[in-house]
Design a protein around this motif. Structure first.
Motif, mmCIF file in Angstrom:
data_model
loop_
_atom_site.group_PDB
_atom_site.id
_atom_site.type_symbol
_atom_site.label_atom_id
_atom_site.label_comp_id
_atom_site.label_asym_id
_atom_site.label_seq_id
_atom_site.Cartn_x
_atom_site.Cartn_y
_atom_site.Cartn_z
ATOM 1 N N GLN A 1 0.611 -1.201 0.255
ATOM 2 C CA GLN A 1 -0.357 0.094 0.265
ATOM 3 C C GLN A 1 0.664 1.035 -0.013
ATOM 4 O O GLN A 1 0.705 2.560 -0.726
ATOM 5 C CB GLN A 1 -1.117 -0.240 1.369
ATOM 6 N N ASN A 2 1.872 1.319 0.608
ATOM 7 C CA ASN A 2 2.345 2.387 0.486
ATOM 8 C C ASN A 2 3.389 2.439 0.013
ATOM 9 O O ASN A 2 3.732 3.629 -1.136
ATOM 10 C CB ASN A 2 3.742 2.236 1.667
ATOM 11 N N ASN B 1 -6.555 3.573 5.433
ATOM 12 C CA ASN B 1 -5.925 3.599 3.677
ATOM 13 C C ASN B 1 -7.459 3.823 2.995
ATOM 14 O O ASN B 1 -7.487 3.578 1.591
ATOM 15 C CB ASN B 1 -5.100 2.745 3.610
ATOM 16 N N ASN C 1 0.763 4.768 -2.731
ATOM 17 C CA ASN C 1 0.714 5.611 -2.315
ATOM 18 C C ASN C 1 2.364 6.791 -3.165
ATOM 19 O O ASN C 1 1.675 7.652 -3.647
ATOM 20 C CB ASN C 1 1.007 5.440 -0.984
ATOM 21 N N GLY D 1 -2.602 5.490 -4.635
ATOM 22 C CA GLY D 1 -3.484 5.012 -3.735
ATOM 23 C C GLY D 1 -4.257 5.603 -3.505
ATOM 24 O O GLY D 1 -4.975 4.486 -2.297
ATOM 25 N N ASP D 2 -5.124 6.365 -4.344
ATOM 26 C CA ASP D 2 -6.248 6.718 -4.175
ATOM 27 C C ASP D 2 -6.931 6.173 -4.419
ATOM 28 O O ASP D 2 -8.241 6.037 -4.163
ATOM 29 C CB ASP D 2 -6.526 8.265 -5.007
#
Length: 265
Positions: free
Chosen positions: A97-98, A152, A101, A106-107
């Motif tokens: 996930q990082n 997130n 991002n 990531g959005d």
């Protein structure tokens, strides 16, 4: 396993012809990914469980994101795995996930962990959905994971197979595995809700577990649901048809308990 496999392009066209706009892949096969690119089909791409450990290296996670863009693992906390992936799943999820991002996507692209319904249950002395809690041996880990998902804006993904309630359990009420009405509904003593099928009861137990962990508003995706047609006395075409004839109209008609309708995506 198919003897003569269809080409990825043919499968993608079949999906589109039948109005199927979401698929789940268990690995990032390049030919399949290429066929799906630009198709308008939403794709969930899995990182196999045996690759979770290397995803603990952030650079490896970034490299994977560059090549494939994702669920992390698949049912890594099954009790039958004897804890094999307990220490690798969350670091892999966090790094993927990082990396998403950092890549600026990531959005719109989220990492999640498809989990089996055995990560939560109700105590034997309060065996109804409103008492659902995460398994005691992984409660702290699950709380970390759902907190990260919430931060997130990623969904909780669960695989629910009512067939497994029958598998190896002769005492389970047979009709309760389907959607055409169990003779004796199960009443939740905490809420008064009457359950006529185990899918709704199972799902609502998850909702209760998330609420107990402090994340009752986390979106939920059912990543897998189905009925087998071979390999067990209850795995046959007739029962599969009965199951899908109940499941699919419910999905199309947006029917279920209040909790199911509020959280199901």
């Amino acid at each position: 396993m198919a003897i003569r496999k269809l080409s990825p392009e043919t499968v993608v066209q079949m999906l589109k012809d039948n109005g199927i706009l979401k698929v789940k892949l268990f690995d990032a096969d390049q030919n399949t990914m290429t066929a799906l690119a630009g198709s308008g089909i939403e794709v969930m791409v899995a990182i196999p469980n045996d690759q979770l450990a290397v995803m603990g290296d952030y650079n490896r996670a970034k490299d994977w994101v560059k090549r494939n863009v994702t669920p992390v693992g698949n049912e890594p906390f099954l009790t039958s795995y004897n804890g094999s992936f307990l220490n690798t799943t969350f670091p892999a999820l966090r790094n993927i996930q990082n990396a998403l991002n950092d890549a600026g996507v990531g959005d719109s692209i989220k990492a999640t962990v498809p989990l089996n319904a055995d990560v939560y249950s109700s105590p034997t002395d309060q065996a109804y959905p409103s008492s659902g809690r995460f398994r005691s041996d992984i409660n702290d880990l699950m709380t970390q994971i759902v907190q990260f998902l919430s931060q997130n804006k990623a969904p909780f993904t669960v695989n629910i197979y009512p067939f497994l309630s029958l598998y190896g359990n002769d005492d389970f009420p047979f009709d309760y595995a389907f959607f055409d009405g169990a003779p004796q509904p199960v009443v939740d003593k905490g809420t008064g809700i009457q359950y006529t099928n185990v899918f709704d009861a199972n799902f609502d137990a998850l909702v209760s577990a998330l609420k107990a962990a402090g994340y009752g508003d986390l979106p939920i995706i059912v990543g897998e649901v189905g009925w087998p047609t071979d390999g067990d006395r209850n795995a046959n075409t007739g029962y599969a048809i009965r199951f899908y004839n109940g499941l699919l109209p419910r999905l199309v008609g947006n029917r279920g308990t209040h909790s199911t309708l509020a959280w199901l995506h």
